[in-house]
Design a protein around this motif. Structure first.
Motif, PDB file in Angstrom:
ATOM      1  N   UNK A   1       0.884  -1.186   0.000  1.00 52.90           N
ATOM      2  CA  UNK A   1       0.000   0.000   0.000  1.00 52.90           C
ATOM      3  C   UNK A   1       0.907   1.217   0.000  1.00 52.90           C
ATOM      4  N   UNK A   2       0.564   2.167  -0.803  1.00 49.09           N
ATOM      5  CA  UNK A   2       1.313   3.435  -0.822  1.00 49.09           C
ATOM      6  C   UNK A   2       0.395   4.533  -0.318  1.00 49.09           C
ATOM      7  N   UNK A   3       0.861   5.222   0.687  1.00 50.43           N
ATOM      8  CA  UNK A   3       0.073   6.322   1.254  1.00 50.43           C
ATOM      9  C   UNK A   3       0.827   7.608   0.964  1.00 50.43           C
ATOM     10  N   UNK A   4       0.122   8.497   0.292  1.00 47.76           N
ATOM     11  CA  UNK A   4       0.696   9.823   0.030  1.00 47.76           C
ATOM     12  C   UNK A   4      -0.119  10.853   0.796  1.00 47.76           C
TER      13      UNK A   4
ATOM     14  N   UNK B   1      -0.479  14.911   1.907  1.00 46.60           N
ATOM     15  CA  UNK B   1      -0.107  16.294   1.634  1.00 46.60           C
ATOM     16  C   UNK B   1      -0.613  17.130   2.811  1.00 46.60           C
ATOM     17  N   UNK B   2       0.312  17.822   3.412  1.00 43.99           N
ATOM     18  CA  UNK B   2      -0.073  18.661   4.552  1.00 43.99           C
ATOM     19  C   UNK B   2      -0.745  19.924   4.059  1.00 43.99           C
ATOM     20  N   UNK B   3      -1.654  20.409   4.856  1.00 39.56           N
ATOM     21  CA  UNK B   3      -2.301  21.666   4.516  1.00 39.56           C
ATOM     22  C   UNK B   3      -1.366  22.843   4.830  1.00 39.56           C
ATOM     23  N   UNK B   4      -1.443  23.855   4.020  1.00 41.96           N
ATOM     24  CA  UNK B   4      -0.622  25.052   4.254  1.00 41.96           C
ATOM     25  C   UNK B   4      -1.534  26.270   4.263  1.00 41.96           C
TER      26      UNK B   4
ATOM     27  N   UNK C   1      -4.428  16.586   2.088  1.00 40.59           N
ATOM     28  CA  UNK C   1      -5.039  15.417   1.413  1.00 40.59           C
ATOM     29  C   UNK C   1      -4.263  14.146   1.772  1.00 40.59           C
ATOM     30  N   UNK C   2      -5.005  13.006   1.700  1.00 36.54           N
ATOM     31  CA  UNK C   2      -4.377  11.691   1.894  1.00 36.54           C
ATOM     32  C   UNK C   2      -4.794  10.830   0.684  1.00 36.54           C
ATOM     33  N   UNK C   3      -3.830  10.233   0.057  1.00 37.44           N
ATOM     34  CA  UNK C   3      -4.095   9.362  -1.102  1.00 37.44           C
ATOM     35  C   UNK C   3      -3.495   7.991  -0.795  1.00 37.44           C
ATOM     36  N   UNK C   4      -4.353   6.987  -0.811  1.00 36.39           N
ATOM     37  CA  UNK C   4      -3.900   5.619  -0.520  1.00 36.39           C
ATOM     38  C   UNK C   4      -4.017   4.807  -1.835  1.00 36.39           C
TER      39      UNK C   4
END
Length: 185
Positions: A3-6, A8-11, A171-174
């Motif tokens: 599983x790849x989890x990407x 992205x932190x909010x700014x 965002x979180x992308x799995x």
């Protein structure tokens, strides 16, 4: 299982505008009218007067006119005394019958002079001393007339502003990277 989890932190983005105040102040109008004070000084410089006339007179330092006057009076007095002495001697000679030794007595009196000695201080009078001079000061007050017209300052103000916004949403992308999938559930 792969599983790849990407993630992205909010700014957050923040834009700020600082507050600004601009004050422009004009100088007040000032009008001054002045009447100068006046001073008037009237003076006569002091002078010391010393009159030593009487002191010099008593010391024998006389003016020509005083010397002539005094010698005339002294001569007149000596003349009167001489006339009195001659008349007295004449009366003594006229009554020679009463006095036997009148002539030797008159000769003896003529040869002997009675002299008085005395000590005296000179001068006997003080000098006359007086002063002249004055100082008069008169003044007139001066005046100052002051007229002031104040001017209001011009004020420009910019309010501070803070603007906050989302520069980047989180965002979180799995993702499933693997080949094997178990379809039995």
């Amino acid at each position: 299982m792969d599983i790849a989890i990407h993630q992205t932190f909010g700014r957050i983005g923040i834009d700020t505008t600082p507050a600004a105040i601009n004050i422009h102040n004009q100088n007040a109008d000032l009008n001054i009218h002045q009447e100068v004070p006046k001073v008037k000084i009237d003076q006569k410089l002091p002078q010391v007067h010393i009159d030593q006339y009487q002191c010099f007179y008593e010391s024998g330092l006389k003016s020509v006119f005083d010397l002539i006057h005094d010698e005339a009076e002294r001569s007149y007095q000596i003349g009167l005394e001489a006339i009195g002495k001659i008349a007295e001697d004449g009366d003594a000679l006229a009554s020679i019958e009463n006095h036997q030794n009148v002539i030797p007595e008159l000769a003896f009196q003529a040869g002997v002079e009675n002299i008085d000695f005395n000590v005296d201080l000179m001068p006997k009078s003080r000098p006359k001393i007086w002063f002249d001079g004055y100082l008069n000061i008169n003044w007139q007050d001066g005046k100052a007339y002051i007229n002031v017209v104040p001017k209001k300052p011009e004020v420009e103000a910019t309010r501070a502003n803070v603007s906050i916004y989302m520069l980047q949403y989180p965002s979180i992308k799995i993702d499933y990277i693997g080949q094997n999938v178990d379809a039995i559930v």
